[in-house]
Design an enzyme around this catalytic site. Sequence first.
Site, mmCIF file in Angstrom:
data_model
loop_
_atom_site.group_PDB
_atom_site.id
_atom_site.type_symbol
_atom_site.label_atom_id
_atom_site.label_comp_id
_atom_site.label_asym_id
_atom_site.label_seq_id
_atom_site.Cartn_x
_atom_site.Cartn_y
_atom_site.Cartn_z
ATOM 1 N N ASP A 343 3.251 34.374 12.641
ATOM 2 C CA ASP A 343 3.299 33.700 11.017
ATOM 3 C C ASP A 343 2.818 32.215 10.897
ATOM 4 O O ASP A 343 3.478 31.620 11.698
ATOM 5 C CB ASP A 343 4.562 33.994 10.411
ATOM 6 C CG ASP A 343 5.051 33.461 9.086
ATOM 7 O OD1 ASP A 343 4.254 34.279 8.212
ATOM 8 O OD2 ASP A 343 5.476 32.427 8.798
ATOM 9 N N GLU A 379 -1.600 34.803 11.907
ATOM 10 C CA GLU A 379 -1.976 34.649 10.721
ATOM 11 C C GLU A 379 -2.740 33.382 10.673
ATOM 12 O O GLU A 379 -1.808 32.242 10.556
ATOM 13 C CB GLU A 379 -0.706 34.941 9.777
ATOM 14 C CG GLU A 379 -1.034 34.615 8.472
ATOM 15 C CD GLU A 379 0.352 34.418 7.705
ATOM 16 O OE1 GLU A 379 0.465 35.056 6.486
ATOM 17 O OE2 GLU A 379 1.459 33.980 8.107
#
Length: 739
Positions: A343, A379
């Site tokens: 993330d 990401e």
Amino acid sequence: MQIWPGRPYPLGATFDGSGTNFALFSSVAERVELCLLHADGTEERVDLREVDGFVWHGFLPSVQPGQRYGFRVHGPYDPAQGHRCDPTKLLLDPYAKAVSGQIDGDPSLYSYQFGNPEERNTDDSAGHTMMSVVVNPYFDWGHDRPPQHEYHESVIYEAHVKGLTKLHPAVPEELRGTYAGLAHPAIIEHLSNLGVTAIELMPVHQFVNDPHLQEKGLSNYWGYNTIGFFAPHNAYAAYGHEGQQVQEFKSMVKALHEADIEVILDVVYNHTAEGNHMGPTLSMRGIDNASYYRLVDEDRSHYFDTTGTGNSLLMRSPHVLQLIMDSLRYWVNDMHVDGFRFDLAATLARQFHEVDRLSAFFDIVQQDPAISQVKLIAEPWDLGDGGYQVGGFPPLWSEWNGKYRDSMRDFWRGEPSTLGEFASRLSGSSDLYEHTGRRPIASVNFVIAHDGFTLNDLVSYNEKHNEANGEDNNDGESHNRSWNCGAEGPTDDPGILALRGRQRKNFLATLLLSQGVPMIAHGDELGRTQNGNNNVYCQDDKISWVDWDLDAGNTDLLEFTQRIVALRRKHPVLRRRRFFAGAPEHGGESELKDIAWLKPSGEHMSDEDWSEGLARSVTVFLNGEAIAEPDGRGQEITDDSFLLLFNANPDEVEFTLPPAEYGERWTVLEDTDSNLEQGQGVDAGNTVSLTGRSLVLMTRPPTVQLPSASGIGAVAEQATEAAQATKPARSRRKKAAQA
């Protein structure tokens, strides 16, 4: 209580069969107390007197698995200098393998008075915070082996442990929403029938349920608020015994591996749940704040935040890097997971201020013999300056391709001047990845992820409808590149419903027929809706859970998705390992190369055609006899050839099939409008009409058959046999019957 010196490594609580070693890093501590917490609510404190390299440690022969514990760290409390030690707060072990309880929002969790932040709050937080748990590391893995699917053969399924299982009627009620529920045969059967090779789980590291959400009657559903990087989230455990979530998680991984499905974890190493300078003191803040968190240089009482969550971990700290790497190794070696999706991964690359592809984090991942061998997916953005880094990660990494998502949404909703971008994304995004030596597998393609509209809502809503989140619809992304097809939300209009049905299939088919690694969001194959809510991070209810009660339209969508996934897995030309030589980025259009781009008239696309702003239709020829890649045995691969006919125009378009040199006769495999019959044959040079916003997939066999040992049929058959050999007999019989 008897205490021996113990060892400074490994950090955390380590049970060796006779007792437990405890080790905690703090460079600022003046005294560290190990707190043993008993069932009757009493607390027994033991001083850790041994210190080596700023690691406080001791061995307690009487401590067994299931023991709850925490730390109290005595040291400087001087926020202006970045120090926030507070022995009145019971602290979670950063290396805890299991966690008991959840915070309740009590003021004692904070080191300041709510009414006067300058005044210290010395209330004891015990009884209001989480507790670490000693675990037994032993687990009978049997013959568990990671499936190790090659990237180019992978189909990823992003899912939420609770959301996927909570409403499934075949899963026993007591197992729904848990690791055991995810391991239930009904869930595994769905994943196997769908054909996915990996399930990417939204955060399962222990996270905090935010008090401000609890006050509104909401909760942190997504889980991007980690506090324990080694512990499986305790709320997803079906059984309530202390530390049981570890065994249950391992059983889940083992069951998925037996079904030939990999487990990828969505991990949040960029920040923690302690938030900004007004956040609670739960763990690292009270242990060694300045060593763990990135602070503002001019005012070290504040946190440098590139995540939008209040803090960022200090990636140039060797102890932070050690924490992350130890966590990753633990999940690979002890928990047997197969990869990670990071993330806001750009934050991990911020060794100083800018995102740096040569940062220490990438260096240590690259050389690690365990972590470098699993799937690593970034990401590739955060909220800081220069944070959008699609295409900017090192060769070892794959990336969520945000440009793919945006391009596909724009193309199918009819935006002008999108055809060239669409072609680049469909063919693997070589413009983003080839210059760094990467291949199509660097691109994890997705149209839908957890963050945003579901697939059904993407074609049903122009605007977000987040009123249930309690923020006056001000949260969530406002620019979704969505189109409601003529009515906002539910409708009975048959024309609009038919168009939405085509659009859902268009997106799924385009995704699965694109070069790169496709990722499907859970429930999109079932027509899942969130009623227009594009930010369900706080909705732990039916808004966000997958509904398994399918109507005829959603059943048809599921069967369509299963067929396209099966086609992709069977045909290597649909999942190449290398970029096309004739892709638009290379300027190549030589006839009968590996790819050709044709106008609806059947002629080659010209430069003027690509720049035509209103061009929304194209035929793509994929030459299965020009893959130019070896198979696993080093033999040349050949495959069927394909025509992909895309019509993103609102009106019907007539397509002329290319001349006979491309193939004398083509067979219809799929048509998202069902205007053509499956199995229908069409001769070269003939025409077919495509309804507005639809696509057609056609195929022909190779014109020159290679020896069977290197033919695609043999390769596919060998791969199928190898995969089926690892599955239970019942699963094999079902697959054979379906075939």
